[in-house]
Design a protein around this motif. Structure first.
Motif, short mmCIF file in Angstrom:
data_model
loop_
_atom_site.label_atom_id
_atom_site.label_comp_id
_atom_site.label_asym_id
_atom_site.label_seq_id
_atom_site.Cartn_x
_atom_site.Cartn_y
_atom_site.Cartn_z
N TYR A 1 0.81 -1.22 0.00
CA TYR A 1 0.00 0.00 0.00
C TYR A 1 0.84 1.27 0.00
CZ TYR A 1 -3.92 -3.05 0.93
OH TYR A 1 -4.88 -4.01 0.84
N LEU A 2 2.16 1.11 -0.03
CA LEU A 2 3.00 2.31 0.04
C LEU A 2 3.17 2.93 -1.33
CD1 LEU A 2 5.83 1.63 2.57
CD2 LEU A 2 3.53 2.48 2.90
N PRO A 3 3.39 4.23 -1.36
CA PRO A 3 3.66 4.89 -2.64
C PRO A 3 5.07 4.59 -3.11
CG PRO A 3 3.70 6.47 -0.83
CD PRO A 3 3.39 5.16 -0.23
N TRP A 4 5.21 3.65 -4.00
CA TRP A 4 6.52 3.29 -4.49
C TRP A 4 6.93 4.20 -5.63
CZ3 TRP A 4 9.54 0.14 -1.89
CH2 TRP A 4 8.94 -0.68 -0.96
N PRO A 5 8.21 4.45 -5.78
CA PRO A 5 8.64 5.32 -6.88
C PRO A 5 8.36 4.68 -8.24
CG PRO A 5 10.54 4.50 -5.62
CD PRO A 5 9.32 4.08 -4.89
N MET A 6 8.40 3.34 -8.30
CA MET A 6 8.11 2.72 -9.61
C MET A 6 6.64 2.29 -9.62
SD MET A 6 9.67 0.70 -7.31
CE MET A 6 9.58 -0.91 -6.55
N ASP A 7 6.03 2.40 -10.79
CA ASP A 7 4.67 1.88 -10.94
C ASP A 7 4.76 0.36 -10.96
OD1 ASP A 7 4.02 4.45 -11.19
OD2 ASP A 7 3.23 4.34 -13.24
N PHE A 8 3.86 -0.28 -10.27
CA PHE A 8 3.82 -1.74 -10.43
C PHE A 8 2.37 -2.20 -10.32
CE2 PHE A 8 4.01 -1.28 -5.89
CZ PHE A 8 3.31 -2.37 -5.38
N LYS A 9 2.12 -3.29 -10.98
CA LYS A 9 0.78 -3.86 -10.94
C LYS A 9 0.90 -5.28 -10.41
CE LYS A 9 -1.49 -1.27 -14.58
NZ LYS A 9 -2.72 -1.32 -15.37
N ILE A 10 -0.06 -5.67 -9.62
CA ILE A 10 -0.07 -7.03 -9.14
C ILE A 10 -0.99 -7.84 -10.04
CG2 ILE A 10 -0.61 -8.46 -7.13
CD1 ILE A 10 -0.25 -5.71 -5.56
N PRO A 11 -0.50 -8.94 -10.57
CA PRO A 11 -1.31 -9.70 -11.54
C PRO A 11 -2.45 -10.42 -10.85
CG PRO A 11 0.74 -10.86 -11.11
CD PRO A 11 0.78 -9.61 -10.29
#
Lengths: 478, 478
Positions: A248-258
């Motif tokens: 739930y943290l704002p990560w610098p990289m975009d990521f999607k969970i499949p």
């Protein structure tokens, strides 16, 4: 030949090198330019200090504990040397003291640039509100520590101590109430035609919160008895909660969970002012999970430090204190972070152990004082321990329950060959169940199998939470 | 013939009749029309419950304490039966639990009409702020309890335990800091040409607060040793603080305190929205002293309940736990209520005892482990106990200090008739001093004399605070 309990050596050089690393994490948020989540940096630093403090203080204070008669004999060893007991007290003290020293980081404007960046997201009033929540959580943790230690000193009978964690939860509940806490829950999709999207549980919500803390505390406490069992549960559950928080943290990289691979309908969207994996740009969700991390990271640190000395063959025992404080810490994050259902999913082995124990806990099957596996000093192996039923013939219900559990492979029965009466049953705990299923094994092996079970439980938990839950809940998470 | 320690009988009928009275006080604020200070009503109700709980639980739990090896022999009695020790733990538990259950009264809108009337005086944000302060005070009290109990269980050497209360003060200091607490102090009038009206102590203010809690805690702890000495100090100091608080409340009748009789320049003015005796219409002052009352009233209740069993001949011992928690409670109200100087005035006998003890505490004069008076079983009287100096000739400084104290009548010296060398000195405590001055007396008499001293100290304190203080301070009390 089992080793005798002498203090475990510490790799001092390696460990001392952690001090500057921890110090860097603590100081970093104060330097310009600030890192993206400055307070989290400090929390990591505090957690490393927690780990080091536990690692060094546990053996250092051991002799004082033995002197004060806080000692135990290891029932599953050939030697009888006293081992310091209740050292969860040391862990709890380090943990809570560090959480107190941590207060200025999230709640003052020392971390100046931090508060600047936060002020755009939330008002000062809500910071006051969060401080109250944080303090009430600390009060609950501290009460859990006292109650756990009193339990150790006064040796309270376990049937009497089941409701004790409710007392420790009171500060949390009182502040939740005083602050006008939300008692609405989101209704699962299939029930919404009946109940609507939200239902107000009112006082039941407080009952639910008390029961949650009773469960998390006692479920760790009754899955005890072999070296490392209590603390390893705490470590794996803490890691699971931390992994969940990180989503739930704002990560610098975009990521999607499949998520589609897990069968979920909803795809995770990334966007908003925060590039958060699961927060959908909600700063409230980010804050809740940051709050959870502030409590879980140092808990993990302190537990890892303790685990080093509690690992087979144990040089330190946790006592009830460790179970109380870790159980309460999980309740705190589950309640204050509003993810108690997800939290419970990480307790699958404990839930299994509790349900399996019920016939003994509620008197259907005789319950000896200790239900730990039986140690065979010749082979150094653990065997399932047994509860004797042969003083009087078992009731019909007892008979039915035991035969059902036996059919399910959850217990082994010793039956009188003449009249078919049940004489003995292996004690109804997950430890004995593992021994029944996989055969006798060493204590070290058994705790490893237990840990594997716990990890498997967490994997299932994540699959259920982010896969199946999509079927009954949408993104609405008020 | 001294009586043997059997549980003290309780006037059950009389006591049970207190239950409806207490219940009325708790419920009254919820009824319409609300009383003028509704939360204070609830606090009185809680305090009566605290008294009753201590009165009944102390003897009920005694056997469990003895069983858990928390027991002591009364050194000043002819019998050797074990007396339950550390029962201050029971007092502390009742006290803190009631303070937690009390949270909704001042800090939620349950007491609806209350919050209505308060909302005109202070904003919701400041209510959040006050809740943080309240919770941090509870944390400090709870830590003091744990530390006191650990001190009892681990029997920490008293030289090592002097700084322990600082740890308990940390939560209070951290929240004070996080909330951007005021570190300015008002300068006495004669120094104002040099320093101005206000001076910012900065970090020194935190040092002062830690030292205050160390002093209040330890000063009660070292004035110990005879039945009822610890708790009677706590009772009288609590009553003094309560009387002082009452002066600042908005009373329905106007009253003036004849300060001119005490030599004060300033006359008290009554007026403003609150008809307050000393608050000059300042709602902030009223709130501070209400806060103090919420902590002092239940403390008084619990101490009175305990005192009944701790009174000569004692059936229960307080342990360090009672001293820690009462000392910390006084620090809490002194710091959070911003009247720490006034508070210190109520500690005159403790300050005297501390200064008198210094030569022994800091190693000038040998300090035996126990400095309690010596008991003569034949006469049932207490005599001053003595410290032996005859292993080596005393240093010049020791010699000077002892002769000075002897000239002042504070100690009795035993001198070698041949060479005039000091062989023994009565131990340097207020208890031995009282025995030196007034001759041998029974233990009961000694504690009564001690209590009279404490009361006299409080009378002087009030005279100084409301008389002499007018010479160096004006009404400015930021």
């Amino acid at each position: 030949m089992a080793p005798t309990p002498s203090a475990r050596p510490l790799p001092n050089l390696l460990l001392v090198s952690l001090v500057p690393i921890a110090a860097w994490f603590v100081v970093r948020p104060l330097l310009d330019p600030p890192p993206p989540l400055p307070v989290l940096f400090a929390s990591v630093g505090f957690s490393i200090f927690a780990f080091l403090a536990a690692l060094y203080l546990i053996p250092a204070l051991g002799p004082r504990f033995i002197q004060a008669n806080l000692k135990g004999k290891d029932l599953l060893k050939v030697y009888t040397d006293p081992i310091p007991e209740s050292q969860g007290l040391v862990c709890a003290s380090i943990y809570i003291l560090l959480l107190i020293l941590f207060i200025p980081f999230p709640f003052s404007d020392t971390v100046g640039s931090l508060s600047e960046s936060r002020k755009t997201l939330q008002s000062v009033a809500s910071l006051h509100h969060e401080l109250s929540i944080y303090l009430s959580s600390l009060l609950s943790l501290l009460m859990a520590t006292i109650l756990g230690f009193l339990d150790d000193v006064f040796d309270i009978r376990w049937r009497h101590k089941l409701p004790i964690p409710v007392i420790a939860a009171i500060p949390m509940l009182m502040v939740y109430y005083a602050e006008g806490g939300n008692t609405h829950v989101v209704v699962p999709i299939p029930l919404r035609p009946l109940l609507g999207v939200l239902v107000n549980l009112g006082p039941l919500y407080y009952l639910y919160m008390s029961l949650l803390s009773t469960f998390t505390t006692n479920s760790i406490n009754i899955l005890a008895g072999i070296n490392g069992s209590e603390v390893s549960q705490a470590v794996i559950i803490a890691i699971s909660v931390i992994l969940n928080d990180l989503l739930y943290l704002p990560w610098p990289m975009d990521f999607k969970i499949p998520l589609h691979l897990l069968g979920s309908q909803a795809e995770v969207e990334v966007g908003g002012p925060w590039h958060a994996g699961m927060s959908y740009g909600s700063s409230e969700l980010v804050d809740r999970h940051l709050f959870s991390l502030y409590f879980m990271l140092p808990l993990l640190g302190v537990c890892l430090g303790f685990m080093y000395h509690n690992w087979y063959p144990a040089r330190a025992f946790p006592g009830d204190t460790l179970c109380y404080v870790t159980g309460m810490a999980f309740s705190v994050v589950g309640i204050q972070g509003h993810f108690s259902k997800t939290l419970l999913l990480f307790f699958l082995p404990q839930i299994f152990n509790f349900i399996l124990s019920c016939p003994q806990l509620f008197g259907l099957v005789p319950c000896p004082r200790h239900r730990v596996p039986r140690f065979d000093p010749d082979t150094n192996l653990l065997h399932p321990s047994k509860a004797k039923l042969n003083d009087k013939p078992p009731s019909k219900l007892t008979n039915f329950v035991l035969r059902l559990l036996s059919t399910l492979g959850l217990t082994d029965l010793t039956v009188d060959p003449e009249n078919g009466r049940i004489l003995e049953a292996t004690n109804l705990t997950i430890l004995n169940f593992l021994l029944v299923r996989f055969g006798p094994m060493t204590e070290k092996r058994l705790v490893q199998v237990l840990m594997a079970t716990q990890v498997a439980g967490s994997v299932v938990a994540f699959a259920v939470r982010y896969g199946l839950a999509g079927l009954v809940y949408d993104g609405d998470r008020r």
